[in-house]
Write a protein that holds these residues in place. Structure first.
Motif, mmCIF file in Angstrom:
data_model
loop_
_atom_site.group_PDB
_atom_site.id
_atom_site.type_symbol
_atom_site.label_atom_id
_atom_site.label_comp_id
_atom_site.label_asym_id
_atom_site.label_seq_id
_atom_site.Cartn_x
_atom_site.Cartn_y
_atom_site.Cartn_z
ATOM 1 N N GLU A 229 -2.487 3.780 1.294
ATOM 2 C CA GLU A 229 -2.286 4.229 -0.087
ATOM 3 C C GLU A 229 -2.843 5.629 -0.333
ATOM 4 O O GLU A 229 -2.482 6.284 -1.311
ATOM 5 C CB GLU A 229 -2.869 3.226 -1.100
ATOM 6 C CG GLU A 229 -4.348 2.985 -0.974
ATOM 7 C CD GLU A 229 -4.717 1.884 0.018
ATOM 8 O OE1 GLU A 229 -5.909 1.552 0.086
ATOM 9 O OE2 GLU A 229 -3.834 1.364 0.737
ATOM 10 N N GLU A 230 -3.704 6.123 0.563
ATOM 11 C CA GLU A 230 -4.307 7.453 0.425
ATOM 12 C C GLU A 230 -3.474 8.559 1.061
ATOM 13 O O GLU A 230 -3.766 9.735 0.875
ATOM 14 C CB GLU A 230 -5.700 7.469 1.057
ATOM 15 C CG GLU A 230 -6.677 6.531 0.392
ATOM 16 C CD GLU A 230 -7.981 6.414 1.157
ATOM 17 O OE1 GLU A 230 -7.994 6.658 2.388
ATOM 18 O OE2 GLU A 230 -8.994 6.067 0.531
ATOM 19 N N HIS B 299 4.465 5.644 -2.626
ATOM 20 C CA HIS B 299 4.842 6.898 -1.968
ATOM 21 C C HIS B 299 6.352 7.122 -2.002
ATOM 22 O O HIS B 299 7.126 6.166 -1.972
ATOM 23 C CB HIS B 299 4.371 6.916 -0.510
ATOM 24 C CG HIS B 299 2.887 6.841 -0.349
ATOM 25 N ND1 HIS B 299 2.003 7.648 -1.042
ATOM 26 C CD2 HIS B 299 2.117 6.054 0.439
ATOM 27 C CE1 HIS B 299 0.771 7.366 -0.687
ATOM 28 N NE2 HIS B 299 0.807 6.390 0.205
ATOM 29 N N ALA C 74 0.820 -1.214 0.000
ATOM 30 C CA ALA C 74 0.000 0.000 0.000
ATOM 31 C C ALA C 74 0.853 1.264 0.000
ATOM 32 O O ALA C 74 0.449 2.291 -0.551
ATOM 33 C CB ALA C 74 -0.934 -0.012 1.208
#
Length: 140
Positions: A71-72, A39, A35
């Motif tokens: 992931e957000e 980034h 996830a």
């Protein structure tokens, strides 16, 4: 590395949900790494252990405020890694990107209307335990 916060976060399940912690309440290290893979930043140890302990527990991840899925997570233009928002989207909480290497960094709150960040004067672990005490209190 020794887990600093994992068991304390897992203990929130029986404390507030009156159920034993189960593996599905958290994310596996592989799920979390996947996830986070897109980034360009590394999350603080405390946030990593929070997701490992509670990342799959909707009853806590969405208890009045909404913790963002790994992931957000995103960094705003002012250099804050944002991880939480209230249900009315008036406030967002985050860490200074310059403090992401700190195991348990200070939490900051942004007023989304004004766009101003203000320190909560407490670390993530302190903030989370206080927030859940407040969210699950019997008071109106």
């Amino acid at each position: 590395m020794t887990d600093m916060f994992l068991e304390k976060f897992r203990a929130l399940v029986p404390k507030y949900l009156e159920d034993e912690w189960q593996e599905e309440d958290g994310l596996t290290p592989a799920e979390l790494d996947e996830a986070l893979s897109a980034h360009t930043f590394t999350i603080p140890l405390v946030l990593r252990e929070f997701y490992l302990a509670l990342g799959g527990c909707e009853d806590l991840m969405e208890a009045y405020h909404y913790f963002w899925d790994p992931e957000e997570l995103e960094v705003d233009d002012e250099g804050f890694l944002m991880f939480l928002e209230d249900e009315e989207e008036r406030f967002t909480w985050g860490f200074r990107v310059s403090e992401l290497s700190v195991p348990d960094p200070i939490v900051w709150r942004r007023n989304n209307v004004r766009g101003q960040w203000k320190s909560e004067d407490g670390t993530f672990s302190e903030f989370v335990f206080d927030m859940f005490d407040w969210a699950f209190s019997d008071e109106d």
